[in-house]
Motif scaffolding. Sequence first.
Motif, PDB file in Angstrom:
ATOM      1  N   LEU A 247       0.846  -1.202   0.000  1.00 38.64           N
ATOM      2  CA  LEU A 247       0.000   0.000   0.000  1.00 38.64           C
ATOM      3  C   LEU A 247       0.880   1.250   0.000  1.00 38.64           C
ATOM      4  CD1 LEU A 247      -2.944   0.020   2.559  1.00 38.64           C
ATOM      5  CD2 LEU A 247      -2.970  -0.358   0.103  1.00 38.64           C
ATOM      6  N   GLN A 248       0.444   2.254  -0.730  1.00 41.18           N
ATOM      7  CA  GLN A 248       1.178   3.511  -0.659  1.00 41.18           C
ATOM      8  C   GLN A 248       0.949   4.117   0.720  1.00 41.18           C
ATOM      9  OE1 GLN A 248       0.821   6.318  -3.942  1.00 41.18           O
ATOM     10  NE2 GLN A 248      -0.327   4.726  -5.015  1.00 41.18           N
ATOM     11  N   GLU A 249       1.975   4.749   1.237  1.00 40.77           N
ATOM     12  CA  GLU A 249       1.871   5.336   2.586  1.00 40.77           C
ATOM     13  C   GLU A 249       0.711   6.325   2.680  1.00 40.77           C
ATOM     14  OE1 GLU A 249       2.555   4.646   5.908  1.00 40.77           O
ATOM     15  OE2 GLU A 249       3.707   3.259   4.672  1.00 40.77           O
ATOM     16  N   SER A 250       0.505   7.101   1.593  1.00 41.76           N
ATOM     17  CA  SER A 250      -0.566   8.106   1.636  1.00 41.76           C
ATOM     18  C   SER A 250      -1.933   7.418   1.707  1.00 41.76           C
ATOM     19  CB  SER A 250      -0.491   9.024   0.413  1.00 41.76           C
ATOM     20  OG  SER A 250      -0.484   8.228  -0.760  1.00 41.76           O
ATOM     21  N   THR A 251      -2.085   6.276   1.021  1.00 41.08           N
ATOM     22  CA  THR A 251      -3.363   5.542   1.076  1.00 41.08           C
ATOM     23  C   THR A 251      -3.584   4.992   2.480  1.00 41.08           C
ATOM     24  OG1 THR A 251      -2.997   4.839  -1.197  1.00 41.08           O
ATOM     25  CG2 THR A 251      -4.691   3.656   0.040  1.00 41.08           C
ATOM     26  N   ARG A 252      -2.513   4.431   3.024  1.00 39.61           N
ATOM     27  CA  ARG A 252      -2.608   3.849   4.368  1.00 39.61           C
ATOM     28  C   ARG A 252      -3.096   4.902   5.360  1.00 39.61           C
ATOM     29  NH1 ARG A 252       2.202   1.065   4.765  1.00 39.61           N
ATOM     30  NH2 ARG A 252       1.081  -0.881   4.416  1.00 39.61           N
ATOM     31  N   GLU A 282      -6.196   1.673  -5.626  1.00 38.30           N
ATOM     32  CA  GLU A 282      -6.191   2.016  -4.194  1.00 38.30           C
ATOM     33  C   GLU A 282      -7.333   2.945  -3.788  1.00 38.30           C
ATOM     34  OE1 GLU A 282      -2.339   2.960  -2.503  1.00 38.30           O
ATOM     35  OE2 GLU A 282      -1.547   0.988  -3.036  1.00 38.30           O
TER      36      GLU A 282
END
Length: 460
Positions: A247-252, A282
Motif C-alpha cells: 500500500l502507498q503510505e498516503s493511502t494507508r 487504491e
Amino acid sequence: MLKKILVANRGEIAVRIIRECQDCGIPAVAVFSEADRNSLHTLIADEAVCIGPGNASGSYLNMDNILQAAMSTGCDGIHPGFGLLSENAEFARKCRENDIKFIGPDGDTISKMGDKSTARQMMMKAGVPVVPGSDGAVKTPEEALKVAERIGYPVLVKASAGGGGRGMRRADSPEELPTAMEQAGMEAAAAFGDGTVYLEKLIINPRHIEVQVLGDQHHNVIHLGERNCSIQRRNQKMLEEAPAFGLQESTRKTLCEAAVAAAKACDYEGAGTVEFVMDDRENFYFIEMNTRIQVEHPVTEMVTGINIVAEQLRIASGAPLRYTQDEIQVKGHAIECRICCEDPLNDFAPCPGKVDFVHFPSGFGTRVESALYSGAEISPYYDSMVAKVIVKGENRIGAVRRMRRVLGETIIRGPKTTQPLQQMILYNRKFLRGNYNTGFIGEELPELTEMIQTAGMIKE
Ligand code: ADP
C-alpha cells in the motif's frame, strides 16, 4: 477493573479470552453446551456452567440461560467473543438491564452498525467513502433496477442483516436482478430473520482491507493499522496479513483516518474493525463495521505489541485508552492461517469428527490460538475453524518463510483440514508477490489443488 467475567462463547476465542482474564487476575466463568462438556474452554475456566443442549440456539444463543449463569456466579461482565451473540443488540441491552457490563459497544451502536444499509448512510454523512449503491434499503425490483442503472452492472445485492458471507447475490444484468434480490432476501430472512436488502456496485476482485480500531468510554478513538484479508473462500477469510503489503503510505494514512472517523461517527466503545474493499488504484470504500473482536486480531497484536483483548477488558472497566495514536507503531510483518476442518478438495465441505492427535508448532515469532487437543471431538454443531496459526517476521518474506516452517510442523490427525491448501498458498507466485485480491482462491484453486495432490499431502 471488572471483578469476574463470563465468557459467552466457545472454541479458541473462549480459550483466548479466559486466558486473558486469568492473566489480568480476573476469574473467568465458561459456559458450555452438553456437546462441549470436555472442551478446552470448559476445562480451563475458573468455573463452568452448562447452559443447554449441543445446538447453539438452545445454548450459546440462549440469552436467558447465559444471563442466569452470569448472575448465579456473580459476574459483573460478559465477554461475547465473536459470532454467536457478539453483535446482538438485544443481548447487549439485556446485559445492561441486569447490571452486567457487555464487553463491547452499547446496544444502540450495535444496532446501527449491524444494519449494513443504516451503517452505509451514517458513513456517507461522516464523509467516509462507501461503495456506490442505494441510499439505504431497496424495497421493490423497480427501485433496484433504477439504482443499478445509475451505478452500472455488475451489482451486488446485499442483506442489511447479512454476515458470514450470507445474504449476498451478484447480478450482471437487469434480467438477473429480481432473482438476485429475491434470493438474497430469502437467505437473509431464513438466517437472520430480516430480509431487507440494499444494492452496491460490485467492485471486481477488490482487496479486502480492514482497520482495527479501539475506542474508550471517554470518546477517544485510535487505530492499530490495517490488515489484508483478501484470501477468502465463499467471502470468508482464510489467511490474513498485517500490514497490507504494497500500500502507498498516503493511502494507508487516509484509510486509517477514515476508519477512525467511522468509529467516531458512532461514538464507538471497545475493539472494532472497519472493513473496506479496495480497487487496484487504491480507491477504498467502506463495506461494514464489525462491532466486536475479530478472528484475525492476533496479526495486529503481533505487529503493534498491543494486547487487544486486554485493552477490551480495560475499556469495559471504564479506563481511558492508555495509548495515543503517536505511540502506535507497526513493526515487522505478521500472517495468520485459519485452519478449518473442511475438505479443500471437496468444495470446502465441513469434516467434523474425532481428532486423534495434535501437535502444534512453537519457536520464535510463532503463536497458536486453538482449543484443540489430542482426542478432542469436532462437533458438527459449530463453526469449522479449529486453530489459528500466527507468525511474525522482520519483514513479509521472513513471515512467509516462518509460516512455511510452522505449518510444516503442525499436525492435526483425523478430520481433513484446510492446512495443505494454506501450505501451498505460501508457495504461490501471486501470493508471494503480494498483489493478490479476493479473486485469488477462485483463480488459483485448480493449481493449488494440483500441488496438494502432487505433494500427496491430503490425508485419507
Ligand atoms: P459479511 O458480513 O457477510 O462478511 P461483507 O460485507 O463483510 O459481508 O463482505 C464480505 C466479502 O464480500 C468482502 O470481504 C468482499 O470480498 C466481498 N464484497 C463485499 N462487498 C463487495 C463489493 N461491493 N464488491 C466486491 N466485493 C464485495
